[in-house]
Design an enzyme around this catalytic site. Sequence first.
Site, PDB file in Angstrom:
ATOM      1  N   ASP A   1      23.682 -24.698 -20.613  1.00 46.91           N
ATOM      2  CA  ASP A   1      24.989 -24.879 -21.236  1.00 46.91           C
ATOM      3  C   ASP A   1      24.814 -25.243 -22.710  1.00 46.91           C
ATOM      4  O   ASP A   1      23.756 -25.757 -23.108  1.00 46.91           O
ATOM      5  CB  ASP A   1      25.772 -26.010 -20.553  1.00 46.91           C
ATOM      6  CG  ASP A   1      26.126 -25.652 -19.112  1.00 46.91           C
ATOM      7  OD1 ASP A   1      26.123 -24.458 -18.780  1.00 46.91           O
ATOM      8  OD2 ASP A   1      26.398 -26.592 -18.343  1.00 46.91           O
TER       9      ASP A   1
HETATM   10  N1  URA Z   1      23.408 -27.282 -14.672  1.00 45.43           N
HETATM   11  C1  URA Z   1      24.431 -27.448 -15.538  1.00 45.43           C
HETATM   12  O1  URA Z   1      25.501 -27.917 -15.173  1.00 45.43           O
HETATM   13  N2  URA Z   1      24.239 -27.082 -16.813  1.00 45.43           N
HETATM   14  C2  URA Z   1      23.087 -26.589 -17.281  1.00 45.43           C
HETATM   15  O2  URA Z   1      22.971 -26.284 -18.471  1.00 45.43           O
HETATM   16  C3  URA Z   1      22.024 -26.408 -16.369  1.00 45.43           C
HETATM   17  C4  URA Z   1      22.214 -26.766 -15.057  1.00 45.43           C
END
Ligand code: URA
Length: 240
Positions: A106
Amino acid sequence: MAKMRIDKLLANMGIGTRKEVKNFIKKGLVSVNGRIIKDNSLLVNTDLDTILFEGKKINYQEFIYIMMNKPQGIISATYDPIEKTVIDLLPNELKARHPFPVGRLDKDTEGLLIITNDGELAHKLLSPKKKVIKKYYVEIQGFVTENDIDSFAKGIVFKDGYKTLPAKLEILSSCDISKVYVYITEGKYHQIKRMFESIGKKAIYLKRLAMGNLQLDEKLQPGEWRILSDQELYLLKNSI
Ligand code: URA
């Protein structure tokens, strides 16, 4: 035996665009096995031929493998018209090799991101069948309990009905802001945030620490990257 056009090879190695490389060849800046060449379509053997550009040896490697400590605020994509991407953090000679991130973190997640142009390896690392374990350090608002460990181990049901595969939750500290490690083998959209959300908790900080046998080099500051060592590449390939 791998044969390739000399102009393509030099462009792939980041010497310049195909057009620039053509000009360099015309100017006599390129030699193959000790002879200046003028034919930009010449086929060379990438394993056997000695190729020099401006007198410097070009060691051709088909694929590049990069470890990045992805910073917050940057997206895991190859191109975006508005946002800055992880590829924007690389120099032009590496961008010229068309690398892409293996999976997505993310925008607000930090940590280990592998960037490569080896599609086959990337595909295997991301294949659900391979169940490559991803380790994250996560901070949670509020307490985390033994119950939560059980819930993760059983698999969490999202609002849309999807049940995650069993995941491991390891509590480092449980207080106002709890610290945990989470190990997952899937890579669903916002997976860890949604897993905590489904048990009524909020993940406020995420950092990926490992993918399979490959660990993030903690010396890399957010936004920094380096080429994987042979040993690290071996570890990564042995994760699938
Ligand atoms: N899980 C999430 O919620 N975000 C990420 O970036 C990776 C795993």
